[in-house]
Design a protein around this motif. Structure first.
Motif, PDB file in Angstrom:
ATOM      1  N   PRO A  33     -12.877   5.417  -6.658  1.00 31.76           N
ATOM      2  CA  PRO A  33     -11.610   4.919  -7.398  1.00 31.76           C
ATOM      3  C   PRO A  33     -11.898   3.680  -8.588  1.00 31.76           C
ATOM      4  O   PRO A  33     -10.970   3.634  -9.416  1.00 31.76           O
ATOM      5  CB  PRO A  33     -10.554   4.668  -6.470  1.00 31.76           C
ATOM      6  CG  PRO A  33     -11.390   4.319  -5.165  1.00 31.76           C
ATOM      7  CD  PRO A  33     -12.867   5.027  -5.342  1.00 31.76           C
TER       8      PRO A  33
ATOM      9  N   SER B 265     -18.316   4.376 -17.759  1.00 28.87           N
ATOM     10  CA  SER B 265     -16.922   3.688 -17.930  1.00 28.87           C
ATOM     11  C   SER B 265     -17.005   1.926 -17.853  1.00 28.87           C
ATOM     12  O   SER B 265     -16.024   1.493 -17.353  1.00 28.87           O
ATOM     13  CB  SER B 265     -16.111   4.166 -16.646  1.00 28.87           C
ATOM     14  OG  SER B 265     -16.268   5.527 -16.682  1.00 28.87           O
TER      15      SER B 265
ATOM     16  N   ASP C  84      -9.848   2.996 -18.464  1.00 31.81           N
ATOM     17  CA  ASP C  84      -8.987   2.154 -18.519  1.00 31.81           C
ATOM     18  C   ASP C  84      -8.734   1.979 -20.079  1.00 31.81           C
ATOM     19  O   ASP C  84      -8.580   3.111 -20.716  1.00 31.81           O
ATOM     20  CB  ASP C  84      -8.981   1.067 -17.915  1.00 31.81           C
ATOM     21  CG  ASP C  84      -8.707   1.021 -16.267  1.00 31.81           C
ATOM     22  OD1 ASP C  84      -9.358   0.336 -15.637  1.00 31.81           O
ATOM     23  OD2 ASP C  84      -7.961   1.694 -15.910  1.00 31.81           O
TER      24      ASP C  84
ATOM     25  N   ILE D 293     -12.850  14.876 -12.765  1.00 37.10           N
ATOM     26  CA  ILE D 293     -11.885  14.042 -12.251  1.00 37.10           C
ATOM     27  C   ILE D 293     -11.782  12.751 -13.397  1.00 37.10           C
ATOM     28  O   ILE D 293     -11.054  12.025 -13.607  1.00 37.10           O
ATOM     29  CB  ILE D 293     -12.196  13.350 -10.914  1.00 37.10           C
ATOM     30  CG1 ILE D 293     -11.941  14.455  -9.963  1.00 37.10           C
ATOM     31  CG2 ILE D 293     -11.464  12.183 -10.410  1.00 37.10           C
ATOM     32  CD1 ILE D 293     -12.540  13.984  -8.375  1.00 37.10           C
ATOM     33  N   ALA D 294     -13.371  12.295 -13.614  1.00 37.67           N
ATOM     34  CA  ALA D 294     -13.630  11.246 -14.560  1.00 37.67           C
ATOM     35  C   ALA D 294     -12.991  11.543 -15.924  1.00 37.67           C
ATOM     36  O   ALA D 294     -12.159  10.668 -16.673  1.00 37.67           O
ATOM     37  CB  ALA D 294     -14.899  10.890 -14.964  1.00 37.67           C
TER      38      ALA D 294
ATOM     39  N   ASP E 275     -10.297  13.274 -16.401  1.00 32.98           N
ATOM     40  CA  ASP E 275      -8.886  13.321 -16.347  1.00 32.98           C
ATOM     41  C   ASP E 275      -8.187  11.841 -16.328  1.00 32.98           C
ATOM     42  O   ASP E 275      -7.145  11.532 -16.352  1.00 32.98           O
ATOM     43  CB  ASP E 275      -8.212  13.970 -14.851  1.00 32.98           C
ATOM     44  CG  ASP E 275      -8.454  15.696 -15.119  1.00 32.98           C
ATOM     45  OD1 ASP E 275      -8.765  16.128 -15.941  1.00 32.98           O
ATOM     46  OD2 ASP E 275      -8.309  16.055 -13.889  1.00 32.98           O
ATOM     47  N   ARG E 276      -9.121  10.970 -15.851  1.00 32.26           N
ATOM     48  CA  ARG E 276      -8.821   9.385 -15.967  1.00 32.26           C
ATOM     49  C   ARG E 276      -8.839   8.898 -17.254  1.00 32.26           C
ATOM     50  O   ARG E 276      -8.991   7.805 -17.580  1.00 32.26           O
ATOM     51  CB  ARG E 276      -9.990   8.715 -15.025  1.00 32.26           C
ATOM     52  CG  ARG E 276      -9.473   9.308 -13.525  1.00 32.26           C
ATOM     53  CD  ARG E 276     -10.680   8.312 -12.597  1.00 32.26           C
ATOM     54  NE  ARG E 276     -10.449   8.641 -11.221  1.00 32.26           N
ATOM     55  CZ  ARG E 276     -11.062   8.386  -9.898  1.00 32.26           C
ATOM     56  NH1 ARG E 276     -12.089   7.372 -10.260  1.00 32.26           N
ATOM     57  NH2 ARG E 276     -10.863   8.783  -8.883  1.00 32.26           N
TER      58      ARG E 276
ATOM     59  N   ARG F 211     -12.983   3.927 -13.675  1.00 31.63           N
ATOM     60  CA  ARG F 211     -11.835   4.004 -14.442  1.00 31.63           C
ATOM     61  C   ARG F 211     -11.904   3.621 -15.916  1.00 31.63           C
ATOM     62  O   ARG F 211     -12.479   2.354 -16.226  1.00 31.63           O
ATOM     63  CB  ARG F 211     -10.495   3.191 -13.843  1.00 31.63           C
ATOM     64  CG  ARG F 211     -10.305   3.756 -12.422  1.00 31.63           C
ATOM     65  CD  ARG F 211      -8.691   3.461 -12.341  1.00 31.63           C
ATOM     66  NE  ARG F 211      -7.955   4.421 -12.765  1.00 31.63           N
ATOM     67  CZ  ARG F 211      -7.407   5.762 -12.401  1.00 31.63           C
ATOM     68  NH1 ARG F 211      -7.988   6.095 -11.220  1.00 31.63           N
ATOM     69  NH2 ARG F 211      -6.675   6.651 -13.010  1.00 31.63           N
TER      70      ARG F 211
END
Length: 500
Positions: free
Chosen positions: A113, A251, A118, A306-307, A309-310, A116
């Motif tokens: 988690p 990231s 951001d 997943i990454a 979608d973030r 991200r």
């Protein structure tokens, strides 16, 4: 069987050093018995050759998994010199039904988690100055390096397992030379980054990881541990957790696009059999994927999604089995296709099965990946590098016969009997592939080749990918007798195949 009566650890160690040196084409004094065997670039086919030769010497078939539990020569020799418990020996791979431990791949697909994107500042997709690449000492990775050097002005930072940067650079150059794609003028643009895909922070210190994250603009992640025999667990560190570390790198400091080389294997579940699968289709079914490698690719691509979608910019590229360069015929002689063809030629028989050769030439795959990755419209999408016009295995057999090789196509069950009863020499690649070809999986007791028959596979659509390549001059060369002749000529020239 008590091995101590026959061989000491020193005997086995000396044998392993000698045979590994021969396999790699190096002197015996270049082999360090405490070095991890993976660091010698030993692929799964070569590892199985080593294990099969051990069988001949020791009189039983050691499990290929011993190479995972005892990954250097010193430890492996000591283990083999001890009394082996019954369950550590594969006595008969033809009779064993392989029941893999309960594994929920969906539960494995959990991305840290803290990874991200951001509100990080984005970088240019079309004109990268510093590219980071994994898998540069592999087959496809070498051709991706070539394309990046030719199509961009970027310096290519290549993750490589090595004692130091000098050794790392030498490894990368030798790999490119092996495939005849090395050009001295690009020497200064290839930058080795010493590390390891299977370790946290890719085997770097936290400070070096941050410096790299700040310096690079784009990531190509083609590195993976390919092994036909290992289950999910020993492949997880490199293929799944390594992908997570690549996404972590992307990231941090600034937002960097990740161009991920996945595999059409993500659709190996029987749930897709007979169905058309398109590029942007999801893949939620994993039950019935038995190969450990395929399982890791399923989980790793889920992490990439997943990454995405973030907020991470990604492209996903799914090749099938990759064949040689369509122009030169240069290929990886240790890949599954070539080992199967050579083994069947030596046996004199091919299995008469409904199997489609959907492999794509490595030059097409690498050119398509680099071109598609640099199009802003590609971000967030997946692409299928499947051959748009696959040819049936029966066509390949006819070509082989037309070249003068005396081979026949026989029913699959009969071919398996020939493999079990008449292929007894490690000189035949099929002998080393027996754990892969003969182990039985699932309640139906199917072998891996059973699972790859056309009736049990999906139809992989590459329509959107071909449309995205329109106007680029990049197209997939058709599978023809001429191309197969080009491949065969190279294999004969290198001594891999004998003249008919």
């Amino acid at each position: 069987m008590n091995l101590k009566n026959a061989y000491s650890a020193a005997d086995i160690q000396a044998w392993l050093v000698s045979n590994l040196a021969e396999l790699l084409g190096v002197e015996t004094d270049e082999i360090d018995v405490n070095e991890h065997l993976e660091n010698y670039g030993l692929d799964s086919a070569q590892a199985m050759i080593l294990v099969s030769k051990l069988e001949k010497m020791l009189g039983f078939q050691p499990s290929p998994l011993l190479l995972w539990h005892y990954p250097n020569i010193a430890a492996l020799s000591q283990r083999l010199a001890e009394d082996l418990p019954q369950d550590a020996v594969i006595q008969d791979t033809t009779a064993a039904v392989n029941t893999p431990p309960a594994l929920d791949l969906n539960a494995e697909a959990v991305l840290d988690p803290t990874i991200r994107p951001d509100a990080l500042p984005p970088v240019s997709i079309t004109e990268p100055k510093h590219v980071f690449l994994t898998g540069g000492t592999g087959y496809l990775g070498a051709f991706i390096i070539k394309e990046l050097l030719e199509q961009t002005n970027a310096d290519i930072y290549c993750l490589v397992r090595a004692a130091n940067p000098q050794e790392g650079k030498s490894k990368l150059e030798k790999n490119l030379q092996a495939y005849a794609i090395w050009d001295e003028k690009y020497k200064s643009r290839i930058v080795p980054v010493v590390g390891d895909l299977a370790l946290p922070l890719l085997g770097m210190g936290a400070e070096q990881f941050q410096i790299l994250a700040a310096n690079i603009d784009t990531i190509y992640h083609s590195g993976a541990l390919l092994n036909y025999v290992y289950p999910y667990a020993p492949l997880k560190a490199a293929n799944v957790l390594g992908t997570q570390e690549v996404l972590r790198l992307a990231s941090q400091v600034k937002l960097k696009p990740v161009h991920y080389v996945s595999s059409v294997a993500v659709f190996e579940s029987p749930a897709y059999a007979g169905k058309v699968v398109k590029e942007q289709d999801d893949f939620n079914h994993w039950e019935g994927i038995f190969l450990g490698y395929s399982q890791t690719k399923w989980v790793a691509e889920k992490l990439v999604k997943i990454a995405r979608d973030r907020g991470l910019p990604v492209t996903i590229h799914r090749p099938p089995l990759i064949s040689g360069d369509s122009q030169t015929g240069i290929c990886n002689t240790h890949d599954f296709i070539n080992l199967m063809v050579k083994g069947c030629l030596q046996m004199g028989y091919f299995p008469d099965v409904e199997y489609m050769m959907d492999m794509s030439p490595v030059d097409y795959v690498s050119k398509a990946i680099v071109y598609l990755s640099m199009q802003p419209s590609s971000i967030g999408k997946a692409f299928h590098l499947q051959h748009p016009q696959p040819a049936p295995l029966s066509t390949l057999i006819k070509w082989v016969q037309s070249f003068g090789y005396p081979v026949k196509a026989i029913p699959y069950e009969q071919w398996q009997e020939e493999l079990i009863n008449n292929v007894s020499s490690v000189d035949n690649p099929l002998y080393t592939l027996r754990p892969f070809l003969l182990e039985r999986w699932s309640d139906e007791q199917l072998t891996i080749p059973d699972l790859y028959l056309q009736s049990k596979r999906p139809f992989i659509s590459c329509e959107e990918t071909l449309k995205a390549l329109e106007g680029s001059s990049i197209s997939c060369p058709p599978i023809t007798g001429e191309m197969f002749m080009t491949y065969t000529a190279y294999l004969i020239q290198t001594g891999f195949l004998n003249v008919a």
